[in-house]
Design a protein around this motif. Structure first.
Motif, short mmCIF file in Angstrom:
data_model
loop_
_atom_site.label_atom_id
_atom_site.label_comp_id
_atom_site.label_asym_id
_atom_site.label_seq_id
_atom_site.Cartn_x
_atom_site.Cartn_y
_atom_site.Cartn_z
N LEU A 131 49.26 41.51 50.22
CA LEU A 131 50.14 41.54 49.06
C LEU A 131 49.52 40.80 47.88
O LEU A 131 49.51 41.30 46.74
N VAL A 132 48.98 39.63 48.14
CA VAL A 132 48.32 38.86 47.08
C VAL A 132 47.11 39.62 46.55
O VAL A 132 46.87 39.67 45.33
N GLY A 133 46.35 40.24 47.44
CA GLY A 133 45.21 41.04 47.00
C GLY A 133 45.62 42.18 46.09
O GLY A 133 44.93 42.49 45.10
N ALA A 134 46.75 42.82 46.39
CA ALA A 134 47.25 43.92 45.55
C ALA A 134 47.62 43.41 44.17
O ALA A 134 47.42 44.11 43.16
N LEU A 135 48.16 42.20 44.10
CA LEU A 135 48.50 41.61 42.80
C LEU A 135 47.24 41.26 42.02
O LEU A 135 47.13 41.55 40.82
N ILE A 136 46.27 40.64 42.69
CA ILE A 136 45.02 40.27 42.04
C ILE A 136 44.31 41.49 41.47
O ILE A 136 43.79 41.48 40.34
N SER A 137 44.32 42.58 42.22
CA SER A 137 43.56 43.78 41.84
C SER A 137 44.16 44.52 40.66
O SER A 137 43.55 45.46 40.14
N GLN A 138 45.34 44.12 40.21
CA GLN A 138 45.94 44.75 39.04
C GLN A 138 45.31 44.27 37.73
O GLN A 138 45.54 44.84 36.68
N LYS A 139 44.53 43.21 37.81
CA LYS A 139 43.91 42.65 36.62
C LYS A 139 42.41 42.92 36.60
O LYS A 139 41.83 43.38 37.60
N GLY A 140 41.77 42.58 35.49
CA GLY A 140 40.38 42.95 35.29
C GLY A 140 39.36 41.97 35.82
O GLY A 140 38.15 42.25 35.78
N SER A 141 39.80 40.81 36.30
CA SER A 141 38.88 39.82 36.85
C SER A 141 39.62 39.01 37.91
O SER A 141 40.85 39.01 37.97
N VAL A 143 39.85 35.77 38.07
CA VAL A 143 40.61 34.69 37.45
C VAL A 143 41.94 35.22 36.91
O VAL A 143 43.01 34.63 37.17
N GLU A 144 41.90 36.32 36.18
CA GLU A 144 43.14 36.89 35.65
C GLU A 144 44.07 37.30 36.80
O GLU A 144 45.29 37.10 36.73
N GLY A 145 43.47 37.88 37.84
CA GLY A 145 44.28 38.34 38.96
C GLY A 145 44.93 37.19 39.73
O GLY A 145 46.09 37.26 40.12
N ILE A 146 44.17 36.12 39.94
CA ILE A 146 44.72 34.96 40.65
C ILE A 146 45.85 34.33 39.83
O ILE A 146 46.92 34.00 40.37
N ARG A 147 45.63 34.18 38.54
CA ARG A 147 46.67 33.61 37.67
C ARG A 147 47.93 34.49 37.71
O ARG A 147 49.05 33.98 37.78
N TYR A 148 47.73 35.80 37.67
CA TYR A 148 48.86 36.73 37.70
C TYR A 148 49.61 36.60 39.02
O TYR A 148 50.85 36.52 39.04
N ALA A 149 48.88 36.54 40.13
CA ALA A 149 49.51 36.43 41.44
C ALA A 149 50.30 35.13 41.55
O ALA A 149 51.43 35.11 42.05
N GLN A 150 49.72 34.03 41.09
CA GLN A 150 50.40 32.75 41.20
C GLN A 150 51.65 32.70 40.32
O GLN A 150 52.63 32.03 40.67
N GLU A 151 51.63 33.39 39.20
CA GLU A 151 52.82 33.44 38.35
C GLU A 151 53.92 34.30 38.97
O GLU A 151 55.11 34.01 38.83
N LYS A 152 53.52 35.36 39.67
CA LYS A 152 54.50 36.28 40.25
C LYS A 152 55.14 35.72 41.52
O LYS A 152 56.29 36.05 41.83
#
Length: 473
Positions: A131-141, A143-152
Motif C-alpha cells: 500500500l505504501v509503495g502504491a502511494l509512493i509510486s504516484q509521485k515523480g521521485s 522523496v516526493e512519494g515518501i512525503r506524500y505517503a507519510q502525509e496520507k
C-alpha cells in the motif's frame, strides 16, 4: 511492532544484514525478510514465518546463496516484508514499520482512482508495504512519494527502500520510532537499534531527525530531505520494548530503567509507602533493571525468586494465541523456592496491561510459599490503546485492566476522570489501585507517575509521546 536494518558496502554485506536484522528479533514475532541486490543476480528476496522458530534458523541457508553490496532486512509483527515493486520509479524493495490506521480508506482511494490491483494476503488485507509503495509510486521521485505517503497515512510510517544504486531510509514525521546511521570504513548502514551494528564494526554516525530522508551508497551518505524539529518519540520504548543496550536520542535503555526504579523508590520513601519486604525483585526480563534501581535506592536487597526458562520460548508473546501466550508465560517461570517460601517480596514490572499474566505470576508465587507480594509498575496505568504503533493486540481499550475497572466503576463517564485515576493522590486513584490489588491478589500496588517517567528518560516532556497513559497526542 517490527524493526529493520539496511547496508550499502564496497564489499558483500549479506552477513551484516543477516546479523543486524537478527538483532531486531525482540521487536516482532511473525515474519522476517531479506532482500539484496547485485548487478549479476539482480534482486534476491526471502521471507519466512518466524512464529515458531527464530529468524536466524530460517535464514541461515538463504544467505549462502544471496549476494550483493546492497541489502535490507526486517522483522515484522504484521505483514510479509520486504515487498518487491515495479513502478515508474523503477524496480525496488520496501519495508515499513509503524501503524496505518486508515489502510482501507487509502486502498479504496487508489482502486477508485486508477486501474490498479493489489495482491492480497489470505485474510483479504492488502500488505501495508504494498500500500505504501502504491502511494509512493504516484509521485515523480522517491522523496516526493515518501512525503506524500507519510502525509496520507493516519498513524506512523517509517520505511526503508532498496534500489539498484542505494538504500533510502525515512523516519516517521514525529520521530516516534528511531533510525540510526552507522558508518564503517567500507560502507554505511541504517538500523532501528543502534547496538545491532556495533558488533559488526560500525560506529554510530548519527540519528535521523523526525521526518528526515537519507540515502546511503557504498561510498556516500546523502540527505535527500531534511527533517523536522518537532518530535514525539515513544516513551514506552525505554520502559519496555527497547533492548537494554539500545540508545534512543542519546538515552540508553538500561540506564533509563535503573534511574526509573530509583525514582519509584524515592517516591515510596517520601510518601511513607516503602513496604517492609525481604527482597526487591524484577519480573524478567525488562522489569529487572527497574527493580535493581529500586533496590539500590531503597537499600532492600535485590533477588531473583524465579528464573525465566528461555531456550524454547524467549518471549511469552511469541505464540499468536493469547491463551497459548498465557500458558507459555506460566510454564517458563521456574521458582527458586529458597527465595520465595515465607518471604515478603516486592516485584517491579515494566507495565500492567491486561493483568492476566501478572495475576498468574502472583498466584505462582503464593503457591510456592510467598508470604506477601507487593507490585510496582515502572510506568503509569495504561489507559489507551496505542494509535501510532503496533504495541498491543488488544481490540478494545476495555481489555486494559485499568480502563476495564474504571468503566465498571463509572461507565462511559469514567473517561472524564482518567487523570484522577492515574494519580495515587486522589480518592479515585486509590480506589483503582485497591481494586487491582484485590483482583491480582497483591499486598500493595503503585505505579510510576508520568512525571517520574519523563524524569527517568531525561528528555523534555514535549519531545516524548505519552498517549497510552494520558491520551494526549
Amino acid at each position: 511492532m517490527g524493526g529493520f536494518f539496511g547496508a550499502a558496502s564496497l564489499n558483500d554485506c549479506i552477513s551484516d544484514v543477516f546479523f543486524g536484522t537478527d538483532y531486531h528479533s525482540h521487536l516482532g514475532t511473525r515474519r522476517g525478510g531479506m532482500t539484496s541486490y547485485s548487478p549479476e543476480l539482480g534482486f534476491q528476496r526471502n521471507i519466512h514465518s518466524i512464529e515458531n522458530s527464530p529468524f536466524r534458523t530460517k535464514f541461515e541457508k538463504d544467505i549462502e546463496a544471496m549476494r550483493g553490496s546492497l541489502c535490507i532486512g526486517c522483522i515484522s509483527d504484521t505483514d510479509p516484508q520486504p515487498i518487491l515493486l515495479r513502478s515508474k520509479l523503477g524496480l525496488y524493495a520496501v519495508c515499513t514499520i509503524g501503524k496505518i490506521n486508515n489502510s482501507a480508506v487509502l486502498r479504496n482511494e487508489i482502486l477508485d482512482s486508477c486501474f490498479a490491483s493489489f495482491e492480497t494476503m489470505s485474510s483479504g488485507k492488502v500488505n501495508s508495504s504494498a500500500l505504501v509503495g502504491a502511494l509512493i509510486s504516484q509521485k515523480g521521485s522517491f522523496v516526493e512519494g515518501i512525503r506524500y505517503a507519510q502525509e496520507k497515512v493516519d498513524g506512523t510510517l517509517s520505511l526503508i527502500i532498496l534500489t539498484e544504486d542505494g538504500v533510502i531510509a525515512a523516519r516517521d514525521k514525529l520521530g516516534r520510532l528511531p533510525i540510526i546511521i552507522g558508518k564503517r570504513e567500507d560502507g554505511w548502514c541504517f538500523s532501528f537499534e543502534s547496538f545491532a551494528f556495533q558488533k559488526l564494526g560500525y560506529d554510530t554516525y548519527r540519528e535521523l531527525m523526525p521526518g528526515e530522508i537519507v540515502k546511503i551508497t557504498p561510498t556516500s551518505c546523502e540527505v535527500l530531505d531534511k527533517g523536522y524539529e518537532d518530535m514525539s518519540i515513544c516513551t514506552f520504548l525505554w520502559t519496555y520494548y527497547g533492548y537494554p543496550n539500545s540508545v534512543y536520542e542519546g538515552v540508553t535503555v538500561e540506564t533509563m530503567r535503573t534511574r526509573n526504579g530509583e525514582i519509584m523508590a524515592e517516591t515510596d520513601i517520601k510518601n511513607g509507602t516503602l513496604p517492609d519486604v525481604d527482597y526487591v525483585c524484577g519480573v524478567p526480563d525488562s522489569g529487572v533493571p527497574h527493580a535493581i534501581g529500586y533496590a539500590n535506592k531503597s537499600g532492600i536487597p535485590f533477588a531473583r525468586p524465579f528464573i525465566k526458562y528461555t531456550p524454547t520460548w524467549p518471549r511469552s508473546f511469541m505464540p499468536q494465541s493469547q491463551a497459548m501466550r498465557n500458558k507459555v508465560a506460566k510454564m517458563k517461570q521456574i521458582p527458586v523456592q529458597a527465595l520465595i517460601k515465607g518471604k515478603k517480596l516486592l516485584f517491579v514490572d515494566d507495565s500492567i496491561v491486561r493483568g492476566t499474566q501478572m495475576r498468574e505470576t502472583v498466584e505462582f508465587l503464593y503457591e510456592n510459599g510467598a508470604k506477601e507480594v507487593h507490585m510496582r509498575s515502572a510506568c503509569p496505568p495504561i489507559m489507551y490503546g496505542c494509535k501510532y504503533l503496533n504495541f498491543s493486540r488488544s481490540t478494545s481499550e476495555l481489555d486494559l485492566i485499568a480502563r476495564k475497572i474504571i468503566d465498571e466503576f463509572e461507565g462511559e463517564d469514567g473517561v472524564k476522570y482518567i487523570n484522577e485515576y492515574s494519580s495515587a493522590n486522589t480518592e479515585r486513584g486509590r480506589r483503582l489501585r485497591d481494586e487491582i490489588c484485590k483482583r491480582l491478589k497483591l499486598t500493595s500496588l503503585e505505579f510510576q507517575s508520568l512525571e517520574g517517567t519523563v524524569d527517568a528518560v531525561g528528555l523534555p516532556a514535549d519531545k516524548l509521546c505519552s498517549y497510552c497513559w494520558n491520551g494526549k497526542e
